[in-house]
Design an enzyme around this catalytic site. Structure first.
Site, PDB file in Angstrom:
ATOM      1  CG  HIS A 110       0.304   2.056  -9.412  1.00 40.51           C
ATOM      2  ND1 HIS A 110       0.016   1.570  -8.158  1.00 40.51           N
ATOM      3  CD2 HIS A 110      -0.744   2.857  -9.748  1.00 40.51           C
ATOM      4  CE1 HIS A 110      -1.144   2.048  -7.751  1.00 40.51           C
ATOM      5  NE2 HIS A 110      -1.625   2.838  -8.687  1.00 40.51           N
ATOM      6  NE  ARG A 153      -3.034  -1.802   4.210  1.00 40.77           N
ATOM      7  CZ  ARG A 153      -4.245  -1.889   3.724  1.00 40.77           C
ATOM      8  NH1 ARG A 153      -5.026  -2.867   4.103  1.00 40.77           N
ATOM      9  NH2 ARG A 153      -4.708  -1.004   2.859  1.00 40.77           N
ATOM     10  NE  ARG A 208      -7.129   1.772  -6.308  1.00 45.27           N
ATOM     11  CZ  ARG A 208      -6.042   1.983  -5.599  1.00 45.27           C
ATOM     12  NH1 ARG A 208      -4.959   2.426  -6.181  1.00 45.27           N
ATOM     13  NH2 ARG A 208      -6.022   1.756  -4.304  1.00 45.27           N
ATOM     14  NE  ARG A 218      -7.973   0.430   4.798  1.00 45.09           N
ATOM     15  CZ  ARG A 218      -7.757   1.724   5.010  1.00 45.09           C
ATOM     16  NH1 ARG A 218      -8.012   2.254   6.192  1.00 45.09           N
ATOM     17  NH2 ARG A 218      -7.285   2.497   4.054  1.00 45.09           N
ATOM     18  CB  THR A 231     -12.781  -8.119  -5.720  1.00 42.64           C
ATOM     19  OG1 THR A 231     -12.645  -8.056  -4.291  1.00 42.64           O
ATOM     20  CG2 THR A 231     -12.440  -9.523  -6.190  1.00 42.64           C
ATOM     21  CD  GLU A 263       2.532 -14.039  14.983  1.00 39.19           C
ATOM     22  OE1 GLU A 263       2.522 -12.873  15.432  1.00 39.19           O
ATOM     23  OE2 GLU A 263       2.073 -15.016  15.601  1.00 39.19           O
ATOM     24  CG  ASN A 320      -7.500  -2.308  -6.129  1.00 44.43           C
ATOM     25  OD1 ASN A 320      -6.564  -3.081  -5.964  1.00 44.43           O
ATOM     26  ND2 ASN A 320      -7.820  -1.393  -5.204  1.00 44.43           N
ATOM     27  CG  ASP A 374      -2.112   0.875   1.076  1.00 45.03           C
ATOM     28  OD1 ASP A 374      -2.305   1.448  -0.011  1.00 45.03           O
ATOM     29  OD2 ASP A 374      -2.873   1.017   2.051  1.00 45.03           O
ATOM     30  CG  ASN A 406       2.257   1.377  -5.120  1.00 43.69           C
ATOM     31  OD1 ASN A 406       3.103   1.178  -4.259  1.00 43.69           O
ATOM     32  ND2 ASN A 406       1.799   0.442  -5.924  1.00 43.69           N
TER      33      ASN A 406
END
Ligand code: FPP
Length: 240
Positions: A43, A187, A77, A193, A72, A206, A74, A26, A28
């Site tokens: 990207h 993440r 955009r 999230r 699913t 983990e 995205n 996450d 970009n």
């Protein structure tokens, strides 16, 4: 040569590495905006970072990496951004496939990727076929992937099975059927999230969250994350 060139960092216990690392890449867009650039440059830089981090994971002899490349959700955009992401995926597969075969690296895709442009579907099928016997490392891309969608598709397939379905049978209907659950999910970008990622498979994963945007997530950051993983006491519901 694409793989096999990084330094292995000191301080890591090579006997205590996760088998499967999954990454929710996450940040970009924010990485690009911060530099006054259009989002697509974020990207592109994110894609370059996939190459860098994959090299490092390969050298560390970690067995599986999953990258969450397109969800699913995205599709909401702008088309231009979606096209950029698909072009990057096409290019990545095209330029890396020979090297993967040579280095015994399997490539796989999870998600409802049959809904993607036809040439991508064909490319994915070809890449899977060419690397199907490779065993040293698995690079897995989640494309048009959503955990809920995956579970629903599995439930619909399960309707054809008579009687009570076992967890083993159910797992064989998931996109990840031949892939062990992620041990470690990273993440980037400060969001805390899971965004519909591997909802079934993450039961005992983990987690590691970092504020760093994905394009800036370096090998040093990966080392820090893995050191954190090595300090965890994974009990899987047991007492020790
Ligand atoms: C999340 O950042 C990133 C994505 C939705 C796309 C990830 C795609 C790539 C890194 C390129 C694909 C290439 C391959 C080889 C898989 P964001 O756009 O949500 O960032 P933001 O939250 O800052 O807007």
């Amino acid at each position: 040569m694409v793989l096999g060139k990084t330094k292995i960092y000191r301080g890591l216990d090579l006997n205590k590495l996760p088998n499967h690392v999954a990454i929710i890449m996450d940040g970009n867009g924010r990485w690009a905006t911060k530099r006054g650039l259009p989002r697509k440059f974020g990207h592109k830089a994110g894609c370059e970072n996939i190459k860098r981090i994959t090299r490092n994971l390969f050298d560390l002899k970690i067995k599986i990496v999953t990258y969450f490349a397109f969800s699913t959700e995205n599709w909401k955009r702008p088309k231009e951004e979606i096209d950029t992401i698909f072009d990057l995926i096409r290019d990545y597969v095209k330029t890396n496939l020979d090297d993967f075969v040579k280095k015994d690296v399997k490539i796989n895709f999870v998600g409802n990727y049959t809904k993607l442009p036809k040439d991508i579907v064909a490319q994915f099928e070809q890449a899977k076929e060419r690397t199907k016997n490779c065993k040293s490392f698995l690079v897995n891309f989640a494309v048009n992937y959503g955990g809920r969608d995956e579970i629903l598709r599995a439930v619909n397939k399960a309707k054809n099975i008579e009687g009570e379905i076992t967890s083993k049978q159910f797992e064989s209907l998931l996109d990840t059927k031949d892939i062990s659950d992620p041990d470690f999910i990273i993440r980037t970008s400060g969001e805390m999230r899971v965004s519909n990622f591997m909802l079934y498979q993450m039961a005992y994963s983990e987690f590691y969250f970092t504020n760093t945007y994905w394009p800036s997530f370096s090998n040093r950051d990966l080392q820090k994350a893995l050191l954190s993983y090595q300090k965890r006491n994974r009990r899987f519901g047991n007492i020790k």
